[in-house]
Structures are given as C-alpha cells and as structure tokens.
Design a protein around this motif. Sequence first.
Motif, PDB file in Angstrom:
ATOM      1  N   ILE A 241     -31.441  19.585  -3.827  1.00 20.72           N
ATOM      2  CA  ILE A 241     -31.882  19.268  -2.463  1.00 20.72           C
ATOM      3  C   ILE A 241     -31.567  17.808  -2.133  1.00 20.72           C
ATOM      4  O   ILE A 241     -31.110  17.494  -1.025  1.00 20.72           O
ATOM      5  CB  ILE A 241     -33.396  19.549  -2.302  1.00 20.72           C
ATOM      6  CG1 ILE A 241     -33.670  21.053  -2.450  1.00 20.72           C
ATOM      7  CG2 ILE A 241     -33.911  19.029  -0.965  1.00 20.72           C
ATOM      8  CD1 ILE A 241     -35.129  21.395  -2.620  1.00 20.72           C
ATOM      9  N   LYS A 242     -31.774  16.929  -3.100  1.00 21.69           N
ATOM     10  CA  LYS A 242     -31.539  15.499  -2.907  1.00 21.69           C
ATOM     11  C   LYS A 242     -30.073  15.231  -2.543  1.00 21.69           C
ATOM     12  O   LYS A 242     -29.779  14.389  -1.682  1.00 21.69           O
ATOM     13  CB  LYS A 242     -31.920  14.742  -4.181  1.00 21.69           C
ATOM     14  CG  LYS A 242     -31.854  13.227  -4.073  1.00 21.69           C
ATOM     15  CD  LYS A 242     -32.358  12.602  -5.365  1.00 21.69           C
ATOM     16  CE  LYS A 242     -32.309  11.089  -5.304  1.00 21.69           C
ATOM     17  NZ  LYS A 242     -32.822  10.467  -6.557  1.00 21.69           N
ATOM     18  N   LYS A 243     -29.148  15.966  -3.183  1.00 21.21           N
ATOM     19  CA  LYS A 243     -27.713  15.768  -2.919  1.00 21.21           C
ATOM     20  C   LYS A 243     -27.343  16.066  -1.478  1.00 21.21           C
ATOM     21  O   LYS A 243     -26.392  15.508  -0.944  1.00 21.21           O
ATOM     22  CB  LYS A 243     -26.886  16.678  -3.840  1.00 21.21           C
ATOM     23  CG  LYS A 243     -26.881  16.264  -5.302  1.00 21.21           C
ATOM     24  CD  LYS A 243     -26.106  17.278  -6.124  1.00 21.21           C
ATOM     25  CE  LYS A 243     -26.200  16.981  -7.609  1.00 21.21           C
ATOM     26  NZ  LYS A 243     -25.522  18.038  -8.414  1.00 21.21           N
ATOM     27  N   LYS A 244     -28.087  16.966  -0.835  1.00 20.40           N
ATOM     28  CA  LYS A 244     -27.771  17.397   0.528  1.00 20.40           C
ATOM     29  C   LYS A 244     -28.378  16.484   1.590  1.00 20.40           C
ATOM     30  O   LYS A 244     -28.052  16.601   2.773  1.00 20.40           O
ATOM     31  CB  LYS A 244     -28.259  18.831   0.751  1.00 20.40           C
ATOM     32  CG  LYS A 244     -27.597  19.839  -0.182  1.00 20.40           C
ATOM     33  CD  LYS A 244     -28.230  21.221  -0.026  1.00 20.40           C
ATOM     34  CE  LYS A 244     -27.649  22.206  -1.029  1.00 20.40           C
ATOM     35  NZ  LYS A 244     -28.316  23.532  -0.965  1.00 20.40           N
ATOM     36  N   GLU A 245     -29.274  15.593   1.179  1.00 21.26           N
ATOM     37  CA  GLU A 245     -29.940  14.722   2.134  1.00 21.26           C
ATOM     38  C   GLU A 245     -28.993  13.639   2.644  1.00 21.26           C
ATOM     39  O   GLU A 245     -28.109  13.174   1.922  1.00 21.26           O
ATOM     40  CB  GLU A 245     -31.186  14.095   1.502  1.00 21.26           C
ATOM     41  CG  GLU A 245     -32.259  15.124   1.210  1.00 21.26           C
ATOM     42  CD  GLU A 245     -33.428  14.574   0.414  1.00 21.26           C
ATOM     43  OE1 GLU A 245     -34.460  15.251   0.357  1.00 21.26           O
ATOM     44  OE2 GLU A 245     -33.297  13.463  -0.141  1.00 21.26           O
TER      45      GLU A 245
ATOM     46  N   GLU B  25     -29.123  10.485   3.165  1.00 19.74           N
ATOM     47  CA  GLU B  25     -29.021   9.215   2.453  1.00 19.74           C
ATOM     48  C   GLU B  25     -28.168   9.311   1.194  1.00 19.74           C
ATOM     49  O   GLU B  25     -27.714   8.301   0.663  1.00 19.74           O
ATOM     50  CB  GLU B  25     -30.410   8.704   2.054  1.00 19.74           C
ATOM     51  CG  GLU B  25     -31.330   8.411   3.231  1.00 19.74           C
ATOM     52  CD  GLU B  25     -32.192   9.605   3.597  1.00 19.74           C
ATOM     53  OE1 GLU B  25     -31.738  10.750   3.360  1.00 19.74           O
ATOM     54  OE2 GLU B  25     -33.295   9.403   4.120  1.00 19.74           O
ATOM     55  N   HIS B  26     -27.957  10.561   0.696  1.00 21.07           N
ATOM     56  CA  HIS B  26     -27.277  10.727  -0.585  1.00 21.07           C
ATOM     57  C   HIS B  26     -25.916  11.412  -0.481  1.00 21.07           C
ATOM     58  O   HIS B  26     -25.226  11.562  -1.483  1.00 21.07           O
ATOM     59  CB  HIS B  26     -28.168  11.542  -1.531  1.00 21.07           C
ATOM     60  CG  HIS B  26     -29.544  10.988  -1.679  1.00 21.07           C
ATOM     61  ND1 HIS B  26     -29.804   9.823  -2.355  1.00 21.07           N
ATOM     62  CD2 HIS B  26     -30.753  11.420  -1.219  1.00 21.07           C
ATOM     63  CE1 HIS B  26     -31.110   9.557  -2.313  1.00 21.07           C
ATOM     64  NE2 HIS B  26     -31.700  10.510  -1.628  1.00 21.07           N
ATOM     65  N   ARG B  27     -25.511  11.788   0.733  1.00 15.14           N
ATOM     66  CA  ARG B  27     -24.262  12.541   0.885  1.00 15.14           C
ATOM     67  C   ARG B  27     -23.023  11.734   0.519  1.00 15.14           C
ATOM     68  O   ARG B  27     -22.018  12.280   0.093  1.00 15.14           O
ATOM     69  CB  ARG B  27     -24.131  13.037   2.325  1.00 15.14           C
ATOM     70  CG  ARG B  27     -25.051  14.193   2.650  1.00 15.14           C
ATOM     71  CD  ARG B  27     -24.911  14.591   4.098  1.00 15.14           C
ATOM     72  NE  ARG B  27     -26.044  15.409   4.533  1.00 15.14           N
ATOM     73  CZ  ARG B  27     -26.419  15.547   5.784  1.00 15.14           C
ATOM     74  NH1 ARG B  27     -25.751  14.925   6.744  1.00 15.14           N
ATOM     75  NH2 ARG B  27     -27.444  16.312   6.102  1.00 15.14           N
ATOM     76  N   GLY B  28     -23.070  10.422   0.710  1.00 13.91           N
ATOM     77  CA  GLY B  28     -21.888   9.597   0.462  1.00 13.91           C
ATOM     78  C   GLY B  28     -21.699   9.198  -0.992  1.00 13.91           C
ATOM     79  O   GLY B  28     -20.741   8.491  -1.329  1.00 13.91           O
ATOM     80  N   ARG B  29     -22.568   9.620  -1.859  1.00 10.90           N
ATOM     81  CA  ARG B  29     -22.470   9.224  -3.262  1.00 10.90           C
ATOM     82  C   ARG B  29     -21.348   9.988  -3.968  1.00 10.90           C
ATOM     83  O   ARG B  29     -21.274  11.209  -3.889  1.00 10.90           O
ATOM     84  CB  ARG B  29     -23.809   9.462  -3.960  1.00 10.90           C
ATOM     85  CG  ARG B  29     -24.903   8.547  -3.415  1.00 10.90           C
ATOM     86  CD  ARG B  29     -26.228   8.755  -4.097  1.00 10.90           C
ATOM     87  NE  ARG B  29     -27.224   7.828  -3.564  1.00 10.90           N
ATOM     88  CZ  ARG B  29     -28.497   7.821  -3.928  1.00 10.90           C
ATOM     89  NH1 ARG B  29     -28.940   8.692  -4.836  1.00 10.90           N
ATOM     90  NH2 ARG B  29     -29.347   6.943  -3.400  1.00 10.90           N
ATOM     91  N   LYS B  30     -20.491   9.246  -4.662  1.00  9.23           N
ATOM     92  CA  LYS B  30     -19.344   9.853  -5.339  1.00  9.23           C
ATOM     93  C   LYS B  30     -19.599  10.075  -6.824  1.00  9.23           C
ATOM     94  O   LYS B  30     -19.045  10.982  -7.429  1.00  9.23           O
ATOM     95  CB  LYS B  30     -18.117   8.965  -5.144  1.00  9.23           C
ATOM     96  CG  LYS B  30     -17.700   8.825  -3.678  1.00  9.23           C
ATOM     97  CD  LYS B  30     -16.511   7.899  -3.536  1.00  9.23           C
ATOM     98  CE  LYS B  30     -16.103   7.767  -2.068  1.00  9.23           C
ATOM     99  NZ  LYS B  30     -14.952   6.835  -1.895  1.00  9.23           N
ATOM    100  N   SER B  31     -20.405   9.226  -7.426  1.00 11.35           N
ATOM    101  CA  SER B  31     -20.697   9.333  -8.851  1.00 11.35           C
ATOM    102  C   SER B  31     -22.121   9.794  -9.071  1.00 11.35           C
ATOM    103  O   SER B  31     -23.016   9.497  -8.263  1.00 11.35           O
ATOM    104  CB  SER B  31     -20.504   7.975  -9.537  1.00 11.35           C
ATOM    105  OG  SER B  31     -21.013   7.991 -10.860  1.00 11.35           O
TER     106      SER B  31
END
Length: 250
Positions: free
Chosen positions: A116-120, A122-128
């Motif tokens: 769920i956190k990955k879809k939020e 604030e976290h969508r732009g994280r690559k690593s």
Amino acid sequence: MNEFYKLVDIMKKLRAPDGCPWDREQTIESLKPYLLEETYETLEVMDIGGEELKGELGDLLLNIIFQSLIKEEEGEFTIDDVAKKVSEKLIRRHPHIFAGVEVKGTKDVIKNWDEIKKKEKEHRGRKSILDGIPKIYPPLAKAYKLQVKAAKVGFDWEDEVGALNKLEEELGEMRAAYEKNDMENLKEEIGDVVFTLVNIARKLDIDIVDSVMKTNNKFEDRFRYVEANCDLGKSTLEEMDRLWDEAKKK
C-alpha cells in the motif's frame, strides 16, 4: 481532546503579536535541534514510564504542535490537517481492520503495509528499495533500516550463523589492517565490523541502539563509582580496575 486543544490555544497565544518574544522568533529550522533533543530524552525514559515519560511525551507533542502552528501561519496546513493525514494513512494501511481484508498474521500485515505504501503519492517516485531512509538518521539506526529493507527482497542470511561467520571474517580483516598500520583501511574495516554487529542483533531480534544505550549507561554507572571512590589523578590502573570490579558486583 479538550486538553489537546487547550495546548494548541496556549501555543497560539505564545506565538501571537503580543506573545512571548522567544516563541515568536522560532522557525521550522530553529526548532530542529529541540525536536531531536526531546526525541532522545523521550527514548531515555521510555523504560522508566510514569511521570517522566508523561512529561517527555508532552514535550514531544509540543514540538509537533509548534511546527504545525508555524505552518498554519504560513498558510500551508493546520494541526487538524496533520491529524487527518495520519488518520487516513492508518485506515488505508490497515485494510484488515477497516476494509475486511483477511490476514493470517503479522507477516501479512507488514506485506500489505509495504504494498500500500508503494502506491501512495509520496512514495511513487522512489526507484530503489532503499529510498526513503532519512540521510540524517543516526548511523546505527540507519544500518538497521538498510538491512531490514534489503532483507525484504531476500538479500539476507538465513539465520544469525551467517552473520556471526561474517563477523569473524570482518574482525580478521580489521586486525590485518591494524597490523599493517593502514589507518584508512582500518577505519573502513571498523565500520564493517559495526555494520555486521547490527546484522547479528537484527537476526536475533535485539534492538542494537537500545543495547548500546544500556551499555553506555552501565559504563557510566560503574565509572562514576570508580570516580567517587578514588582520586583519578593519583590512582593506578590496578586500583581503578579493582573498584570497577566492585561496581560490577553491586
């Protein structure tokens, strides 16, 4: 919630044009060291509880309200917005409580939380998978967090034995660097030893930061005993060692 909003109103009065000069001068930047200080003071009394913990939690809460009021004055958000955001996040990340999703245990809860956190937003732009760990995290805490994140994708030993074997390897490399008087490499190898110790503690479900804090407190108590029972300027190491052993028995 009456007491909570009473505290908010007190802080608003302190920040008002006719309020306290010190409180009015504070900014988000100037409050950073106070937040850090209050966090560590709270950590120190968490094992004690009672009035001390109540007081430190209050100081921590005050810092959050203080920052929120500054942002309210700047037109960004209010303390209610802060509470609303975290409430929404808790509901969203606990679908097994609020949305009828079935889970078998803690592992499922953590898996859902991460997905769920990955879809939020604030976290969508994280690559690593390592993105999101604060750069200013205390080193031991950051080492633990790095290892936990890597372990989630299978980059981990099966058990603590692998970590213990790695410690022996790192200790050997540290000694080799020491014997060669290679100080630059020795600095790196000492870091590797500490990082591996964090790994061992993690595999054994031991909080390494708490463990080191307890050792620091133990050292401080014993040294204070030595200090109180001899003249440090005149005592020999043997005398101080004897007192140290006495302190260990107390």
